[in-house]
Structures are given as structure tokens and as C-alpha cells.
Enzyme design. Structure first.
Site, PDB file in Angstrom:
ATOM      1  N   ASP A 126      -2.500 -13.735 -12.403  1.00 38.76           N
ATOM      2  CA  ASP A 126      -3.907 -13.425 -12.598  1.00 38.76           C
ATOM      3  C   ASP A 126      -4.161 -12.097 -11.888  1.00 38.76           C
ATOM      4  O   ASP A 126      -3.361 -11.667 -11.041  1.00 38.76           O
ATOM      5  CB  ASP A 126      -4.752 -14.552 -12.002  1.00 38.76           C
ATOM      6  N   ASP A 141      -7.826 -10.470 -10.921  1.00 39.08           N
ATOM      7  CA  ASP A 141      -8.949 -10.457  -9.972  1.00 39.08           C
ATOM      8  C   ASP A 141      -8.832 -11.606  -8.974  1.00 39.08           C
ATOM      9  O   ASP A 141      -8.779 -12.778  -9.359  1.00 39.08           O
ATOM     10  CB  ASP A 141     -10.272 -10.578 -10.719  1.00 39.08           C
ATOM     11  N   ASP A 144      -5.805 -17.877  -8.500  1.00 39.98           N
ATOM     12  CA  ASP A 144      -6.718 -18.083  -7.373  1.00 39.98           C
ATOM     13  C   ASP A 144      -7.872 -19.020  -7.707  1.00 39.98           C
ATOM     14  O   ASP A 144      -8.892 -19.002  -7.019  1.00 39.98           O
ATOM     15  CB  ASP A 144      -7.294 -16.733  -6.915  1.00 39.98           C
TER      16      ASP A 144
END
Length: 235
Positions: free
Chosen positions: A7, A9, A169
Site C-alpha cells: 500500500d 499512503d 496499514d
């Protein structure tokens, strides 16, 4: 080939400052001033543009779905104009990516940021060439947590979709990996880090220095490339 898919961001980079600035640009146009603040809203920023608009409008008692829809293009435009002012890669992130590549893993990105913006950010920060694939929110007809973007990122990085691991995240990343039938590693150093253990990923990452060892433990060593012309015994 085994692949490591990231991922973007909140995983590879803290993009929250520039995202919040773009959202506040919209709120100022609406007459509300700067509604979002970094210390309180960094985690919201990493959930995307529509989430920031929704969260901010509810804070000032002005939420309306049509307003979110109307200002989303304005937010994207503002973000594109100042996409890397405050953004920083997390300590050790790029070094870990390079180590994985050196070890023979394919490395790619699967993000819910629009593909053009993700490409722009990586290019302006000088690291686009380090990633063999980039699948964004609008690359395919579906986005995470549908598993197909993750599978496609693995394929485009030269790997088999069943032999990848997703580094993320959020619950979105955890659910994406689960749907794809592959392991996930969730980082604990982002704004929502304390919540990651409750999502029960296959592993938690406290610092990027530990990632290569975690990856090998979860999906095995990278495929070895055999020399097609080995040196022959001259005796």
C-alpha cells in the site's frame, strides 16, 4: 516469482500533510476555514479524499453527500498541485524495497489512491522506477478490498498472485489480503498503528529494517534465477 506488494499512503509514506492541505483548500472555499488539523486528523487523511470531506463537514455540522461529491474533484486538483510538499517516506522504507529487489522479489504497489496521482507522487519523489507495478483505485473496475487489484499488482510485477504478501496499514489491506488468500503485514508506525494488532494480520511491522526477514518467513525466499550458461569444468 514471489512478490511483495505495498500500500502507499500510511504504509510506505506519510502523505497526510498534503492530503489535509488539499481538504482544507476545499473547506476554505466553502467558507469554513481550515477544518482539519494534523494532530487529530492524520488517520482520517489516510482513508482518502471523500473520507476527509465527510469527516470535516460533519465536524462543522454541514455534511451533505452532494457537497462531498461536488468538491471531490476540487480536492484532487488541489492535491495534484502540491502533492509532495510535506510527504515523507517512513524511515527505512526505500532501503527495504531495494533489499527485497536485490534478493529477487518482485516489488509493486496496490493503492486506493487514483493511479495518476500515485504515479505523479512516486515520479516527483524520484522512486517510480523502484516499483515494477502500480495498481490504483481506478486502474481496474474494482478497488481494494476486492482482491483483484492485489492480484493484478502481483502479476504486473512479474509474480504469481498466490505467492505474494501485502504490506499495509488498515483493515482495507487486511481484508484485501484475506480475500486473496495471501498473508498481510500491517505497519504499526502510522497514525493508526496501535489498532493494527486487533486486525490479526499474519505479522506486524514495527520498522522497515525487519521487513525482508518477515517476508521470507511468510512466503519463502525469492525464486532463484539459474545461470543458463554455467562455467564448465575445464579439466
Amino acid at each position: 516469482m514471489r512478490t511483495v506488494i505495498f500500500d502507499l499512503d500510511g504504509t510506505l509514506a506519510d502523505t497526510s500533510g498534503d492530503l489535509l492541505a488539499a481538504a482544507n483548500h476545499c473547506f476554505r472555499q466553502m467558507g469554513h476555514g481550515d477544518v482539519l488539523v494534523h494532530d487529530d486528523d492524520a488517520a482520517v487523511a489516510l482513508r482518502g479524499g471523500r473520507m476527509m470531506l465527510t469527516h470535516g463537514l460533519k465536524r462543522v455540522g454541514a455534511y451533505d453527500e452532494d457537497t462531498v461529491h461536488a468538491y471531490y474533484p476540487t480536492l484532487l486538483e488541489a492535491y495534484a498541485q502540491a502533492i509532495d510538499t510535506h510527504t515523507r517516506f517512513y524511515p527505512g522504507a526505500l532501503e527495504a524495497v531495494e533489499m527485497l529487489r536485490t534478493q529477487g522479489y518482485g516489488v509493486g504497489i496496490c493503492t486506493n489512491k487514483p493511479e495518476a496521482l500515485a504515479d505523479q507522487l512516486l515520479t516527483q519523489m524520484g522512486v517510480r522506477d523502484q516499483f515494477a507495478s502500480l495498481v490504483g483505485a481506478d486502474t481496474l473496475p474494482v478497488r481494494k478490498p476486492d482482491p483483484e487489484p492485489l492480484r493484478e499488482a502481483a502479476r504486473r510485477a512479474g509474480g504469481h498472485p498466490d505467492l505474494c504478501v501485502l504490506i499495509g496499514d488498515s483493515d482495507t489491506d487486511r481484508n484485501t489480503a484475506r480475500a486473496a488468500g495471501v498473508p498481510s503485514v500491517l505497519v504499526t508506525f502510522g497514525p493508526s498503528g496501535e489498532d493494527m494488532a486487533a486486525l490479526e494480520p499474519e505479522a506486524l511491522l514495527h520498522h522497515f529494517d525487519d521487513l525482508p526477514e518477515l517476508v521470507t518467513g511468510l512466503i519463502g525466499a525469492a525464486a532463484q534465477i539459474l545461470d543458463p550458461n554455467p562455467l564448465q569444468d575445464q579439466n
